[in-house]
Design a protein around this motif. Structure first.
Motif, PDB file in Angstrom:
ATOM      1  N   VAL A   1       0.864  -1.189   0.000  1.00  0.00           N
ATOM      2  CA  VAL A   1       0.000   0.000   0.000  1.00  0.00           C
ATOM      3  C   VAL A   1       0.894   1.231   0.000  1.00  0.00           C
ATOM      4  N   GLY A   2       0.777   2.048  -1.042  1.00  0.00           N
ATOM      5  CA  GLY A   2       1.578   3.274  -1.117  1.00  0.00           C
ATOM      6  C   GLY A   2       2.540   3.229  -2.290  1.00  0.00           C
ATOM      7  N   GLY A   3       2.376   4.185  -3.191  1.00  0.00           N
ATOM      8  CA  GLY A   3       3.181   4.202  -4.423  1.00  0.00           C
ATOM      9  C   GLY A   3       4.192   5.332  -4.427  1.00  0.00           C
TER      10      GLY A   3
ATOM     11  N   GLU B   1      -2.013   2.586  -4.955  1.00  0.00           N
ATOM     12  CA  GLU B   1      -1.711   3.963  -4.567  1.00  0.00           C
ATOM     13  C   GLU B   1      -2.992   4.775  -4.696  1.00  0.00           C
ATOM     14  N   ARG B   2      -3.278   5.577  -3.679  1.00  0.00           N
ATOM     15  CA  ARG B   2      -4.564   6.293  -3.674  1.00  0.00           C
ATOM     16  C   ARG B   2      -4.605   7.437  -4.696  1.00  0.00           C
ATOM     17  N   SER B   3      -3.437   7.956  -5.059  1.00  0.00           N
ATOM     18  CA  SER B   3      -3.394   9.078  -5.998  1.00  0.00           C
ATOM     19  C   SER B   3      -2.620   8.621  -7.234  1.00  0.00           C
TER      20      SER B   3
ATOM     21  N   GLY C   1       4.141   8.509  -6.706  1.00  0.00           N
ATOM     22  CA  GLY C   1       5.008   9.649  -6.384  1.00  0.00           C
ATOM     23  C   GLY C   1       4.265  10.861  -5.881  1.00  0.00           C
ATOM     24  N   ALA C   2       2.967  10.729  -5.621  1.00  0.00           N
ATOM     25  CA  ALA C   2       2.173  11.902  -5.234  1.00  0.00           C
ATOM     26  C   ALA C   2       2.570  12.485  -3.877  1.00  0.00           C
ATOM     27  N   GLY C   3       3.218  11.714  -3.043  1.00  0.00           N
ATOM     28  CA  GLY C   3       3.607  12.202  -1.714  1.00  0.00           C
ATOM     29  C   GLY C   3       4.955  12.907  -1.750  1.00  0.00           C
TER      30      GLY C   3
ATOM     31  N   GLY D   1       8.668  15.509  -4.740  1.00  0.00           N
ATOM     32  CA  GLY D   1       9.338  16.780  -4.487  1.00  0.00           C
ATOM     33  C   GLY D   1      10.749  16.647  -3.956  1.00  0.00           C
ATOM     34  N   ALA D   2      11.257  15.417  -3.842  1.00  0.00           N
ATOM     35  CA  ALA D   2      12.578  15.225  -3.229  1.00  0.00           C
ATOM     36  C   ALA D   2      13.683  15.755  -4.130  1.00  0.00           C
ATOM     37  N   GLY D   3      14.865  15.950  -3.506  1.00  0.00           N
ATOM     38  CA  GLY D   3      16.016  16.387  -4.283  1.00  0.00           C
ATOM     39  C   GLY D   3      16.619  15.267  -5.114  1.00  0.00           C
TER      40      GLY D   3
ATOM     41  N   ASP E   1      -3.010   4.318   8.932  1.00  0.00           N
ATOM     42  CA  ASP E   1      -4.152   4.899   9.637  1.00  0.00           C
ATOM     43  C   ASP E   1      -5.399   4.574   8.827  1.00  0.00           C
ATOM     44  N   VAL E   2      -5.810   3.318   8.887  1.00  0.00           N
ATOM     45  CA  VAL E   2      -7.017   2.914   8.166  1.00  0.00           C
ATOM     46  C   VAL E   2      -7.945   2.226   9.155  1.00  0.00           C
ATOM     47  N   GLU E   3      -9.195   2.189   8.801  1.00  0.00           N
ATOM     48  CA  GLU E   3     -10.154   1.557   9.704  1.00  0.00           C
ATOM     49  C   GLU E   3      -9.706   0.117   9.999  1.00  0.00           C
TER      50      GLU E   3
ATOM     51  N   GLY F   1      18.416  24.224  -2.020  1.00  0.00           N
ATOM     52  CA  GLY F   1      17.353  24.313  -1.001  1.00  0.00           C
ATOM     53  C   GLY F   1      17.345  23.094  -0.120  1.00  0.00           C
ATOM     54  N   GLY F   2      16.167  22.465  -0.039  1.00  0.00           N
ATOM     55  CA  GLY F   2      16.029  21.366   0.916  1.00  0.00           C
ATOM     56  C   GLY F   2      15.893  21.934   2.321  1.00  0.00           C
ATOM     57  N   THR F   3      15.128  23.024   2.439  1.00  0.00           N
ATOM     58  CA  THR F   3      14.950  23.693   3.735  1.00  0.00           C
ATOM     59  C   THR F   3      14.146  22.812   4.688  1.00  0.00           C
TER      60      THR F   3
ATOM     61  N   GLY G   1      14.397   9.106   2.210  1.00  0.00           N
ATOM     62  CA  GLY G   1      13.575   7.992   1.710  1.00  0.00           C
ATOM     63  C   GLY G   1      13.908   7.560   0.295  1.00  0.00           C
ATOM     64  N   ILE G   2      14.409   8.481  -0.519  1.00  0.00           N
ATOM     65  CA  ILE G   2      14.765   8.081  -1.886  1.00  0.00           C
ATOM     66  C   ILE G   2      16.008   7.186  -1.798  1.00  0.00           C
ATOM     67  N   LEU G   3      16.994   7.670  -1.061  1.00  0.00           N
ATOM     68  CA  LEU G   3      18.199   6.867  -0.859  1.00  0.00           C
ATOM     69  C   LEU G   3      17.867   5.498  -0.269  1.00  0.00           C
TER      70      LEU G   3
HETATM   71  C1  LIG Z   1      12.442  19.154   0.106  1.00  0.00           C
HETATM   72  C2  LIG Z   1      12.763  17.689   0.237  1.00  0.00           C
HETATM   73  C3  LIG Z   1      13.958  17.208  -0.287  1.00  0.00           C
HETATM   74  C4  LIG Z   1      14.277  15.849  -0.170  1.00  0.00           C
HETATM   75  N1  LIG Z   1      15.419  15.397  -0.732  1.00  0.00           N
HETATM   76  C5  LIG Z   1      15.757  14.079  -0.620  1.00  0.00           C
HETATM   77  C6  LIG Z   1      16.948  13.598  -1.219  1.00  0.00           C
HETATM   78  O1  LIG Z   1      17.692  14.343  -1.867  1.00  0.00           O
HETATM   79  N2  LIG Z   1      17.269  12.279  -1.051  1.00  0.00           N
HETATM   80  C7  LIG Z   1      16.470  11.427  -0.329  1.00  0.00           C
HETATM   81  O2  LIG Z   1      16.805  10.263  -0.182  1.00  0.00           O
HETATM   82  N3  LIG Z   1      15.298  11.868   0.219  1.00  0.00           N
HETATM   83  C8  LIG Z   1      14.940  13.160   0.092  1.00  0.00           C
HETATM   84  N4  LIG Z   1      13.771  13.627   0.654  1.00  0.00           N
HETATM   85  C9  LIG Z   1      12.950  12.695   1.454  1.00  0.00           C
HETATM   86  C10 LIG Z   1      12.053  11.836   0.574  1.00  0.00           C
HETATM   87  O3  LIG Z   1      11.308  12.665  -0.279  1.00  0.00           O
HETATM   88  C11 LIG Z   1      11.097  11.007   1.440  1.00  0.00           C
HETATM   89  O4  LIG Z   1      11.793  10.421   2.521  1.00  0.00           O
HETATM   90  C12 LIG Z   1      10.495   9.869   0.590  1.00  0.00           C
HETATM   91  O5  LIG Z   1       9.923  10.396  -0.572  1.00  0.00           O
HETATM   92  C13 LIG Z   1       9.457   9.107   1.374  1.00  0.00           C
HETATM   93  O6  LIG Z   1       8.937   8.137   0.487  1.00  0.00           O
HETATM   94  P1  LIG Z   1       7.713   7.213   0.899  1.00  0.00           P
HETATM   95  O7  LIG Z   1       7.468   6.276  -0.230  1.00  0.00           O
HETATM   96  O8  LIG Z   1       7.967   6.648   2.255  1.00  0.00           O
HETATM   97  O9  LIG Z   1       6.519   8.235   1.114  1.00  0.00           O
HETATM   98  P2  LIG Z   1       5.652   9.020   0.034  1.00  0.00           P
HETATM   99  O10 LIG Z   1       6.439   9.453  -1.128  1.00  0.00           O
HETATM  100  O11 LIG Z   1       4.929  10.082   0.792  1.00  0.00           O
HETATM  101  O12 LIG Z   1       4.617   7.914  -0.474  1.00  0.00           O
HETATM  102  C14 LIG Z   1       3.572   7.399   0.309  1.00  0.00           C
HETATM  103  C15 LIG Z   1       2.419   7.143  -0.637  1.00  0.00           C
HETATM  104  O13 LIG Z   1       1.425   6.387   0.034  1.00  0.00           O
HETATM  105  C16 LIG Z   1       0.176   6.794  -0.473  1.00  0.00           C
HETATM  106  N5  LIG Z   1      -0.871   6.392   0.492  1.00  0.00           N
HETATM  107  C17 LIG Z   1      -0.969   6.806   1.793  1.00  0.00           C
HETATM  108  N6  LIG Z   1      -2.036   6.219   2.384  1.00  0.00           N
HETATM  109  C18 LIG Z   1      -2.607   5.410   1.445  1.00  0.00           C
HETATM  110  C19 LIG Z   1      -3.751   4.529   1.463  1.00  0.00           C
HETATM  111  N7  LIG Z   1      -4.513   4.370   2.570  1.00  0.00           N
HETATM  112  N8  LIG Z   1      -4.062   3.863   0.310  1.00  0.00           N
HETATM  113  C20 LIG Z   1      -3.300   4.024  -0.805  1.00  0.00           C
HETATM  114  N9  LIG Z   1      -2.217   4.829  -0.861  1.00  0.00           N
HETATM  115  C21 LIG Z   1      -1.860   5.513   0.245  1.00  0.00           C
HETATM  116  C22 LIG Z   1       0.315   8.306  -0.623  1.00  0.00           C
HETATM  117  O14 LIG Z   1      -0.634   8.838  -1.528  1.00  0.00           O
HETATM  118  C23 LIG Z   1       1.753   8.426  -1.119  1.00  0.00           C
HETATM  119  O15 LIG Z   1       1.858   8.491  -2.536  1.00  0.00           O
HETATM  120  C24 LIG Z   1      13.392  14.961   0.513  1.00  0.00           C
HETATM  121  C25 LIG Z   1      12.181  15.448   0.999  1.00  0.00           C
HETATM  122  C26 LIG Z   1      11.868  16.797   0.875  1.00  0.00           C
HETATM  123  C27 LIG Z   1      10.551  17.284   1.383  1.00  0.00           C
END
Ligand SMILES: Cc1cc2nc3c(=O)[nH]c(=O)nc-3n(C[C@H](O)[C@H](O)[C@H](O)COP(=O)(O)OP(=O)(O)OC[C@H]3O[C@@H](n4cnc5c(N)ncnc54)[C@H](O)[C@@H]3O)c2cc1C
Length: 385
Positions: A37-39, A62-64, A67-69, A73-75, A223-225, A269-271, A342-344
């Protein structure tokens, strides 16, 4: 005009754009061996790892769009050596492993995942860092730094780490997802039904699924029912800007996130905008990133900002991710809070989860990333049989 979305989106080809939104395939398996669960990057990398481990039919929902989360937007930096400051849990070692796995994936995926090698210059390295540097890293004095990066306004001591890397996170995500058989977007997981300590059914907006194993990679905790994992978690906003192609050629990438990408554009950036939870781009933050960039590298000159965007990093209070089996459920795992890396970390997280699912034993490399350290409270509704 400055575009207010990630540069990455504008660099995708048509196949990659389509790959991020496959919609609901006719044959979404209703009894997959593994349902992820989660794309975002972590979910997609986990599904890829499960498939590579031969765990049977693997489906991802994936609900959207993919990469929608935070992922969109990651670097996209894959620089384990930049994270010694947050290394209370072997996170640099996990990052090193994950970078090696990124390279494996780059070889495995047809046409690669778009991984680009780069060298990293850590400015003013903290004390103690030198003992933990990888072989080949060099401590440089300010004069060496000035020779390596003549564009730097104020050269300082630094550590040069070779063979770090970067990706366009959205392109890499689309290419990895392209190797999966069952990916559905626009499908929200809404409820989990458990019986005798096992997940038996998952309700989604596209109907019920009964997976052998369930993995949540939902950015934050599930966080689902029927299944709420209550651990302290929050989101930390961050901004990034990209310039038009700049009139300089940087030999290295540097903090904070200054990297030269496709066509000579600079990313900066990456503030960490801790007190801002509004969804939009803040022009004052963008202006301050631009000013810092120009102060550090005056040669950036008039290169205009072409893109400015923000996104939210999921995190836990100790800023370490969770990679764990859901307590009291034999066939459910969760990973969350990947914060700045998270990308790394996606390939190492995915591989650890796949190995754990396959063997039943917690892989050593994710020791210390359990939910228990955060004092989890679980709310699991069991269905009576
Ligand atoms: C400004 C910035 C710069 C960054 N730069 C870097 C970098 O340079 N290198 C690096 O390694 N990391 C970087 N990061 C961190 C990185 O972006 C995140 O750690 C990583 O994207 C997290 O990935 P994820 O798959 O865990 O979460 P997400 O990308 O948030 O994906 C979770 C997905 O789950 C889906 N979802 C949630 N609940 C449900 C449900 N109930 N049913 C179906 N789908 C669901 C959401 O829609 C979402 O698409 C950066 C982050 C920011 C904000």
């Amino acid at each position: 005009m400055t575009r207010r979305h990630p540069l990455w989106r504008d660099l995708l080809d048509d196949d990659e754009v389509a790959g991020l939104e496959p919609g609901l395939p006719d044959r979404l398996p209703r009894t997959p061996d593994v349902l992820v669960v989660g794309g975002g990057m972590v979910g997609v990398a986990t599904a890829v790892a499960c498939r590579r481990a031969g765990l049977g039919t693997v489906a991802l929902v994936e609900r959207s769009t993919l990469g929608a989360g935070a992922t969109a937007g990651a670097g996209g930096l894959l620089v384990p050596e930049a994270h010694h400051d947050q290394d209370s849990g072997g996170i640099v070692d996990l990052g090193r492993l994950s970078l090696a796995l990124w390279r494996e994936l780059d070889d495995l995926v047809p046409d690669g995942v778009g991984l680009v090698d780069m060298d990293w210059l850590g400015l003013e390295p903290g004390p103690g860092l030198s003992a933990r540097l990888p072989s080949g890293a060099e401590m440089l004095g300010a004069e060496d730094v000035a020779r390596l990066v003549p564009e730097l306004a104020r050269p300082v001591d630094a550590v040069l780490v070779r063979q770090q890397a970067r990706v366009n996170p959205l392109a890499a995500l689309a290419r990895l997802a392209g190797g999966l058989d069952h990916v559905a977007t626009g499908v929200d997981v809404t409820e989990v039904v458990a019986r005798r300590g096992r997940v038996v059914r998952v309700s989604t907006t596209a109907g019920a699924v009964s997976p052998g194993t369930l993995v949540f990679a939902t950015g934050g905790p599930p966080d689902v029912e029927g299944l709420v994992v209550s651990v302290p978690a929050s989101l930390v906003k961050g901004h990034i800007v990209a310039t038009e192609p700049a009139p300089l050629r940087l030999a290295v990438a540097m903090p904070p996130l200054v990297t030269q990408v496709d066509g000579g554009r600079l990313l900066a950036g990456g503030t960490l905008d801790h007190r801002d939870d509004s969804p939009g781009v803040d022009d004052a933050v963008v202006a301050s990133i631009r000013a810092d960039l120009e102060a550090a590298l005056p040669a950036v000159g008039q290169a205009r900002i072409s893109h400015a965007w923000c996104c939210f990093r999921p995190t836990h209070p100790d800023e370490l991710p969770v990679v764990d089996r859901v307590p009291r459920l034999a066939n459910a795992w969760t990973t969350s809070g990947h914060f700045r890396t998270g990308i790394l970390m996606a390939p190492a997280t995915g591989r650890a989860l796949a190995r754990w699912i396959e063997s039943g034993d917690q892989p050593e490399e994710v020791g210390g990333l359990e939910l228990a350290r955060l004092g989890e409270r679980l709310d699991i509704e069991e269905e009576s049989s």
